[in-house]
Scaffold this motif. Sequence first.
Motif, PDB file in Angstrom:
ATOM      1  N   ALA A  48       1.269  -1.687   0.047  1.00 54.77           N
ATOM      2  CA  ALA A  48      -0.148  -0.015  -0.559  1.00 54.77           C
ATOM      3  C   ALA A  48       0.613   1.241  -0.135  1.00 54.77           C
ATOM      4  CB  ALA A  48      -0.572   0.261   1.204  1.00 54.77           C
ATOM      5  N   GLU A  49       0.241   1.907  -0.855  1.00 56.76           N
ATOM      6  CA  GLU A  49       1.055   3.604  -0.409  1.00 56.76           C
ATOM      7  C   GLU A  49       0.056   4.186   0.890  1.00 56.76           C
ATOM      8  OE1 GLU A  49       2.557   7.052  -3.017  1.00 56.76           O
ATOM      9  OE2 GLU A  49       0.265   5.709  -4.423  1.00 56.76           O
ATOM     10  N   ALA A  86       3.838  10.714   4.417  1.00 57.33           N
ATOM     11  CA  ALA A  86       3.378  10.039   3.159  1.00 57.33           C
ATOM     12  C   ALA A  86       4.274   9.707   1.866  1.00 57.33           C
ATOM     13  CB  ALA A  86       2.536  11.670   2.913  1.00 57.33           C
ATOM     14  N   GLY A  87       3.511   9.500   1.313  1.00 61.83           N
ATOM     15  CA  GLY A  87       4.788   8.856   0.189  1.00 61.83           C
ATOM     16  C   GLY A  87       5.370   8.175   0.299  1.00 61.83           C
ATOM     17  N   ILE A  88       5.525   7.174   1.209  1.00 63.89           N
ATOM     18  CA  ILE A  88       6.624   5.540   1.128  1.00 63.89           C
ATOM     19  C   ILE A  88       5.274   4.557   1.127  1.00 63.89           C
ATOM     20  CG2 ILE A  88       7.652   6.304   2.672  1.00 63.89           C
ATOM     21  CD1 ILE A  88       6.169   5.121   4.915  1.00 63.89           C
ATOM     22  N   LYS A  89       6.005   3.215   0.640  1.00 60.34           N
ATOM     23  CA  LYS A  89       5.414   2.359   0.267  1.00 60.34           C
ATOM     24  C   LYS A  89       5.365   1.178   1.626  1.00 60.34           C
ATOM     25  CE  LYS A  89       3.735   2.734  -4.205  1.00 60.34           C
ATOM     26  NZ  LYS A  89       4.733   2.184  -5.038  1.00 60.34           N
ATOM     27  N   ASP A 139      10.170   1.882  -3.084  1.00 60.55           N
ATOM     28  CA  ASP A 139       8.998   3.068  -4.480  1.00 60.55           C
ATOM     29  C   ASP A 139       8.848   2.437  -5.263  1.00 60.55           C
ATOM     30  OD1 ASP A 139       9.727   4.628  -2.124  1.00 60.55           O
ATOM     31  OD2 ASP A 139      11.132   5.815  -3.834  1.00 60.55           O
ATOM     32  N   ASP A 140       8.789   1.246  -5.743  1.00 58.08           N
ATOM     33  CA  ASP A 140       8.785   0.573  -7.235  1.00 58.08           C
ATOM     34  C   ASP A 140       7.772  -0.396  -6.611  1.00 58.08           C
ATOM     35  OD1 ASP A 140      10.843  -0.653  -5.828  1.00 58.08           O
ATOM     36  OD2 ASP A 140      11.777  -0.848  -8.265  1.00 58.08           O
ATOM     37  N   PRO A 231      21.595  -2.747  -1.687  1.00 56.33           N
ATOM     38  CA  PRO A 231      20.226  -3.718  -2.963  1.00 56.33           C
ATOM     39  C   PRO A 231      19.550  -4.491  -1.911  1.00 56.33           C
ATOM     40  CG  PRO A 231      22.488  -4.026  -3.364  1.00 56.33           C
ATOM     41  CD  PRO A 231      22.262  -3.515  -2.875  1.00 56.33           C
ATOM     42  N   ALA A 232      18.457  -3.765  -2.597  1.00 53.76           N
ATOM     43  CA  ALA A 232      17.279  -5.155  -2.279  1.00 53.76           C
ATOM     44  C   ALA A 232      17.659  -6.246  -2.351  1.00 53.76           C
ATOM     45  CB  ALA A 232      15.628  -4.346  -2.599  1.00 53.76           C
TER      46      ALA A 232
END
Length: 805
Positions: A48-49, A86-89, A139-140, A231-232
Amino acid sequence: MLFSEAWLRHYINPNLSTEELAEALTMAGLEVEDVTSMAPAFTGVVVAEVLTCRDHENSDHLHVCEVNAGTGETLQIVCGAPNVRAGIKVACATIGAVLPGDFKIKKSKLRGVVSMGMLCSTRELGINDEHGGIWILPDDAPVGVDIREYAKLDDARIEIKLTPNRGDALSLVGVARDLHAVTGAPLHLPETVKVEPTTDEVLPVAVEASDLCGRFSGRVIRGVNAKAKTPAWMKERLEGAGQRSISALVDISNYVMLELGRPTHFFDLSKIENGSLTVRWGREGEEVKLLNGQTKAIDDYYGVICDGDTPECLAGIMGGEKTSISDETTDLFIEAAFWQQEAVQGRCRKLNFSTDAAYRFERGVDFSTTAEHLEYVTKLVLDICGTPETKTGPVDDRILALPERKPVAMRVDRCLKVIGMPIPVESMEETFKRLGFAYEFDGSVFTVTPPAYRFDIEIEEDLIEEVARLYGYEKLPDRPPMAPAAMKSPKENSRSAHALRLAMANLGYQELINFSFVPEAWEKDFAANETPIKLLNPIASHLSVMRTQLVGGLVDILKYNLNRRAERVRVFELGRVFLPDPAVDDGEWTVKGVRQPLHIAGLAYGPAVNPQWGVPARAVDFFDLKGDLERLVAPLKARFVRASFPGLHPGRSAAVYIGEKRIGFIGELHPRTCRTYDLPHAPIVFDIEVQPLLTTELPVYRPVSKFQPMTRDIAVVVPADMEVARLNRAVHNAQVADPRLAPVADFRLFDLYRPKDPEAAGEKSLAFAVELVARGEEPVTEEEADAAMKAILEVLEREGAHLRS
């Protein structure tokens, strides 16, 4: 060794299910101990965002968020996490979701504000124990996708229980290499790309001890960004292996260790004050402050890496705090060395901690690829933390003393005989091909040169094991032994140590098994031993010496039982003690300078018998345990001589003899010792050697006389401190030489009198019953009886007794 199935399948992806993959690894000798998912079961959690975030009107720590969870409507969710914005996943549990622990998400009100779900942390989802806030996703991350699918939480986590000889399997590449040998599936190993240097800078390194470091590879890298994010994909793999992400540089080091089995160390180049490193053995009086915050005193038992000549790291174990990297680090020196196995083994136990690096080095790390792996590490550092200003120096590779990989011969006939089943020679050859072993075959013998990463291949049987495990342990036939087994009767005059165990158990004693290493205080208290054999690497700091007696362990277990309200305790132990003896040489079962005899010891405490109506209650005493000990050694005859021993009451202890050999002691614990060990009452203990008890006397047949025995009494006065055993022994010895004593079948004390008159307090009266039995076809005559009594009196008088008037 813990890793995710997806990470392993990145290198090799056989057509096997998770269960089949685990079975294949286990049957290949890499026992899979556990297979779990990356997260416990839960449902209803999606990506969710957070659209907006404002402070809660009625709370100083809650926030009211508007969230897009991909449901087509905006959800209002109240969240108390400090990192929400605000703005995060995020991971959002919607209404109806069920979290681990059967926690169901419902519509609720928090301080008067409706909440239509829950923003979750990784701990709330059972992924790990971190709870610094909610789980913030990249973010993606696609909104509305199930979090289990997005984060691959249904991926299996495999834990392998390795045997100590398989150090090569302490890496994903090692496990994949073995799986390739078993399944034949294609193997894709990580590519090593050579990084061309952009500067000539090299950090001077002096290796002074080749028996410590066989190869040292290092490289300078300047201008890195230590604050770069890991990195993820790397975080995901590290978390699958049970590792917590710390920082990009630390994560790279941990990742390479898990992937390639290559421990490395990153130095902050700016903190190396002397501008050079020295590798040597430590010196007495030196100390080093380590990354774990501990400061350890060292000596020549430990290898060190020095900043100039100042110890900074424990070689092959842990880096030092002073030169450690941080988020402010910009310049690095990366070390990838081969530390000799013998230089690392045992050191962690003495330090009372262990590290992943030492765990690998003491089992053996590939010494042929330090430079290649350093190139691999460099590429990761540049890809993740590189900047336009980054400059890379050349690889400084110093080879000093590498292990020699001697060829090992395996005879085909010997292999077939050991395995016990017909295995085609082609299968043997295929085994070595799949394992990547260099070999030659002359038709009957394979000559194999083990690779640098297989330290366990040393003898013929090691190669036979490789053939058997790759051919398939499950294919080995279940055949009974062909050789006839015949039970041999033991010698009639011998018994085993186990027979003594059974005897003690039949007497009502419970067996204990204690450590052979004990606290040093026990040796002082129970053996007056000021110089016990000390351990170099005790498993615990207080278990630091080898025992010379078993009483300390019995007393310790007694105290344990008393703390749990036990009232009557009967325990024993049969085990070895360790006595310094210069006459002992090294042998198959001996250690030079140490004698290791078996002892058996017992302890009795509390009531003499369990409470009952027919016997008055009384505490166990010396004579109760003496009787048990006499039953234990029977048919041998134990002799007890008054003596003092450390930790025992001086007036209530005795030495135990079998014949002329002193085998141990028996006695009541000293009141001072009881106070030291918080015992309300004194237990009775014994500790004797086992070996003298294992050879017994053969029974001798004597016909029962057809004549009734004759009984006479004799009363004598002796000094008050004289031992009755002394008189018994004198009469027994006299029977051998004096024919007048031939009819004497028994001589035993039946009465003891101590006069109340103070003037006669120095004497006591003993009355003995003498049983006379005919040895032939004629009864004992009065004359023979009188002669026997006269002979007995003569013996007693020689010992200082006189006939009572």
